[in-house]
Design an enzyme around this catalytic site. Structure first.
Site, PDB file in Angstrom:
ATOM      1  CB  SER A 132      -0.896   0.011   1.239  1.00 57.06           C
ATOM      2  OG  SER A 132      -1.524   1.263   1.417  1.00 57.06           O
ATOM      3  CE1 TYR A 157      -4.383  -1.990   4.695  1.00 55.36           C
ATOM      4  CE2 TYR A 157      -3.624   0.206   4.110  1.00 55.36           C
ATOM      5  CZ  TYR A 157      -4.030  -1.052   3.732  1.00 55.36           C
ATOM      6  OH  TYR A 157      -4.084  -1.392   2.408  1.00 55.36           O
TER       7      TYR A 157
END
Length: 331
Positions: A132, A157
């Site tokens: 990501s 995350y």
């Protein structure tokens, strides 16, 4: 370069990106098997609808598997006998990681570790996995380059995605597992996730509701249309980076549109496409958010000769057309 026909396992195949990737690979003539845990992070009916619209016509089965369970993962690999793996399953969402951190530990760390071990045991020819743009944290240098330091994640995350890159690197080094990580930049398009801004903004605007706009709408994001993501994934899957004397067969690539947009300008794009004026509620910047994302894609272009090209207004228009026709949207 990997050639010939393959059996490809796609995890998270009922998810947004996974469903498109699985259908594309099946259309290329490969045997594709998908899996998903069908959790309730958002309405599971959307995953069922994706299966019916994208996977079923392509002949892609999607099994229910919990990747955090090593026995289920081992059994999955024994049944499927994949030669290539596209690992897109993960607990997504920056803000939700503040509310339910355990879900991220189980899915993104334990689940990823189980996948690495299964890939090692089955001598997978290439593991392609989702990282990501969140790994860049508050990086002040733009555009973000794969060579930038990524040691300052500002959300759990992001920390799990950075951990995935380190775990994959170690498996590649220790066990000669070719692995490639993809740093996705704000993917959007038809069949997307309801928690993403473009989806929730459009939904609220159609219903006459106020939309929350954080940090005065001055945050910038590198929005990347799903078809561009799929093209990058499929090209990279069949071209792993080779090991050298200095490094194992592991690398990471940015996949972004290389054209960041302010959130306020993004909202204006939705207004133009829908013909509806947004009612905005300005709120402070949220914990875990970053001021900007901006992808350098020089490495991607050099390796597979591809760069995302879909303009934001075109992509939002395609999303809106799908959303108006989707029976599952809120009445």
């Amino acid at each position: 370069m990997i050639t010939g026909q393959h059996t490809v396992l796609v995890t998270g195949a009922a998810g947004f990106v996974g469903s498109f990737v699985a259908a594309r690979l099946a259309g290329m003539g490969h045997r594709v098997v998908g899996c998903d845990n069908f959790n309730d992070y958002y309405d599971p009916r959307l995953k069922t609808d994706r299966m019916r619209a994208l996977l079923d016509p392509a002949g892609v089965p999607c099994e229910t598997v919990e990747l955090a369970d090593p026995a289920q993962v081992a059994a999955l690999f024994e049944r499927v006998q994949p030669t290539l793996v596209v690992h897109l399953a993960a607990q997504a969402g920056v803000r939700y990681s503040l509310q339910n951190p355990a879900a991220y530990i189980q899915s993104n760390l334990v689940g990823f570790g189980n996948m690495l071990e299964a890939c090692r045991r089955h001598r997978i020819q290439h593991l392609l996995y989702a990282s990501s743009s969140s790994v860049y944290g508050n990086n002040a240098k733009v555009p973000f380059s794969e060579d930038d330091v990524t040691d300052g994640p500002v959300s759990l995350y992001a920390a799990t995605k950075k951990s995935n890159e380190l775990m994959a690197y170690s498996y590649s080094h220790l066990f000669q597992l070719p692995a490639t990580g993809l740093r996705f930049f704000t993917v959007y398009g038809p069949w997307g996730r309801p928690d993403m801004a473009y989806f929730s903004f459009t939904d609220k605007m159609l219903r006459g509701e106020t939309i929350p706009v954080f940090a005065e709408g001055l945050l910038t994001r590198d929005f990347t249309y799903v078809d561009d993501i799929v093209e990058g994934v499929t090209r990279l899957l069949f071209k792993p980076t080779p090991a050298t004397a200095a490094a194992p067969a592991h690398t990471v690539f940015n996949i972004g549109n290389h054209s960041p947009v302010r959130v306020l300008d993004f909202i204006q794009t939705i207004e133009r496409v829908t013909g509806i004026a947004a009612r905005m509620d300005f709120q402070p910047m949220q914990p875990g958010d970053v001021p900007a994302t901006h992808a350098s894609i020089d490495k991607l272009k050099a390796w597979v000769g591809f760069a995302p090209t879909t303009p934001l207004e075109t992509g939002i228009g395609r999303f809106y057309e799908w959303y108006r026709a989707w029976p599952g949207r809120r009445a």
